[in-house]
Design a protein around this motif. Sequence first.
Motif, PDB file in Angstrom:
ATOM      1  N   GLU A 280     -43.951  30.011  24.706  1.00 59.63           N
ATOM      2  CA  GLU A 280     -43.303  29.668  25.818  1.00 59.63           C
ATOM      3  C   GLU A 280     -43.273  30.533  26.951  1.00 59.63           C
ATOM      4  O   GLU A 280     -43.585  30.640  28.162  1.00 59.63           O
ATOM      5  CB  GLU A 280     -41.888  29.172  25.370  1.00 59.63           C
ATOM      6  N   ARG A 281     -43.154  31.761  26.463  1.00 57.92           N
ATOM      7  CA  ARG A 281     -43.003  32.841  27.434  1.00 57.92           C
ATOM      8  C   ARG A 281     -44.210  33.493  27.905  1.00 57.92           C
ATOM      9  O   ARG A 281     -44.506  33.869  29.251  1.00 57.92           O
ATOM     10  CB  ARG A 281     -42.615  34.125  26.881  1.00 57.92           C
ATOM     11  N   LEU A 282     -45.246  33.041  27.247  1.00 61.57           N
ATOM     12  CA  LEU A 282     -46.588  33.294  27.675  1.00 61.57           C
ATOM     13  C   LEU A 282     -47.213  32.048  28.631  1.00 61.57           C
ATOM     14  O   LEU A 282     -48.455  32.135  28.865  1.00 61.57           O
ATOM     15  CB  LEU A 282     -47.356  33.412  26.211  1.00 61.57           C
ATOM     16  N   GLY A 283     -46.325  31.242  28.551  1.00 57.35           N
ATOM     17  CA  GLY A 283     -46.858  30.148  29.810  1.00 57.35           C
ATOM     18  C   GLY A 283     -47.384  28.978  29.138  1.00 57.35           C
ATOM     19  O   GLY A 283     -47.907  27.964  29.916  1.00 57.35           O
ATOM     20  N   TYR A 284     -47.520  28.802  27.749  1.00 57.52           N
ATOM     21  CA  TYR A 284     -48.058  27.582  27.198  1.00 57.52           C
ATOM     22  C   TYR A 284     -46.983  26.659  27.131  1.00 57.52           C
ATOM     23  O   TYR A 284     -46.001  26.934  27.506  1.00 57.52           O
ATOM     24  CB  TYR A 284     -48.134  27.663  25.625  1.00 57.52           C
ATOM     25  N   ALA A 285     -47.298  25.235  27.443  1.00 60.19           N
ATOM     26  CA  ALA A 285     -46.507  24.128  27.735  1.00 60.19           C
ATOM     27  C   ALA A 285     -45.883  23.779  26.314  1.00 60.19           C
ATOM     28  O   ALA A 285     -46.513  23.122  25.397  1.00 60.19           O
ATOM     29  CB  ALA A 285     -47.337  22.984  28.466  1.00 60.19           C
ATOM     30  N   ARG A 373     -49.573  36.370  21.454  1.00 56.55           N
ATOM     31  CA  ARG A 373     -50.651  36.016  22.264  1.00 56.55           C
ATOM     32  C   ARG A 373     -52.127  36.222  21.747  1.00 56.55           C
ATOM     33  O   ARG A 373     -53.062  35.292  21.837  1.00 56.55           O
ATOM     34  CB  ARG A 373     -50.587  37.276  23.235  1.00 56.55           C
TER      35      ARG A 373
END
Length: 502
Positions: A280-285, A373
Amino acid sequence: MDIKDLANVKLGPLEPLVARIYRYAKRLPIVKEKLEAEYAPIMEELRKSAKPYAGEVESHAALPPEGKAHVDILAEIRELERRETERWKDGYVSGAVYHGDPEHIAFLNEAYAITSQTNPLHSDLWPSIAKYEAEIVSMTGNMLGARRAVDAQVCGAVSSGGTESIMLAMRAYRDWARDIKGIHSPELVVPTTAHAAFDKSAQYFGIKLVKVPVGPDFRADVAATKKAINRHTICVVGSAISFPHGVIDPIEELSELARKRGIGFHTDACLGGFILPWAERLGYAIAPFDFRLPGVTSMSADTHKYGYAAKGTSVVLYRNYDLRHYQYYKVADWPGGLYFSPTFAGSRPGALSATCWAAMMSMGESGYLNASRRILEVGGKIREGIRAIPGLKVLGDPLWVIAFGSDELDIYRVMDFMTKRNWNLNGLHRPPSVHLAVTLRHTQAGVADRFLADLRAAVDHTRAHPDEEGGMAPVYGMANTLPVQGVVTDLLERYLDALYEV
Ligand SMILES: Cc1ncc(COP(=O)(O)O)c(C=O)c1O
């Protein structure tokens, strides 16, 4: 008729009846004899895989008359360890060893060695272990939304693994529901893809398991789940992520169903708990799945998987203290004294908790973020690589645990070919498929490309030799159908017996 031919028999609604007849019929000597004869060749294959050292390495059925020298014992252990390490170390194995870097292992081993004599049952002797466990629970809870949870006092315990975490929670719900809601015939509603640990809980604790088929995306079906809930339901379950297909169930909707009925909702984050927050923090939905949702009343998250601890720890979390109290065991009138324990075991290896704490402290947020990641990147590459292989299809829309099947090939034969190339993948059922759980081992240079090249070769080979004999394909093929379910579980029983043969 041969056992293998049974795989083609379709029974439909007669399934339960035939299963029952089978259970009775197999007690008849004539049927038993016939079955044993059918099992023999399959068992021979299974025994070979269970006992590869038979006849090659000395076995010890009884205690040696005199104790052996440490150096010799360690040499024996080292030799077997050497044979078994290469495969996972080089990234040929799905899941199983999630970190595996030599320095990380050496560090964990040191933490274990320092604390090997500790036992948290004696919290007065080893308060350090209570400190580590409290912090493991708190760190895990905060990672899973405890800080942002409304009306919550997230708490929990350290258990021996995902199965124990789940079983502890399910037993707590059973007793809570009996006490608070007067439910005496408890039912548990789970998607068919929920881990077998829920089935095990239901069997152990006398809970009726209501399995709800998943949708075409392999995620829990919210409407069908709603229909399955009744006045006996104590808890609804969703996975984030599911073991078979690596997808996230619609936890928000499912947990709302439970909240509106005033019953429990368990998010099984055994496999996903230590990746999803970082994804989530890495930008995945990532759809919400944790204590930030008001209906989530308990969770399981495995430190011994993507938490990178040594094997033997997991965390079970509750939304409030009341629920956790139903997990505890305490007795005040035992002649052995006042006895209480938070989990199923009595004495426990405090060293595993110390080691788990050490792993979490050494990883820190940045360590988990980086590891996630790498895993998610390789997961994406492998998922797209599989999608590009004609004849294969990826099931659902997974991130790093990737299941694949085929409409034209026997996927278990594809798996058998991969086994010959040293891979160790997980065979799945209903539908027939195979998965690879990507770990840090697969993020080593060249591993993903090697996997995809071998998979392409496996598909070509299976297409060219569709009727090849041997391997696990026939057993997996059978397991997908009834009436042979009973046959397959008989074989599993015999396989377990084989594991205990000296
Ligand atoms: C989603 C899920 N739940 C529960 C478990 C059970 O965990 P364990 O094998 O540690 O008992 C697993 C194991 O893979 C899992 O993937």
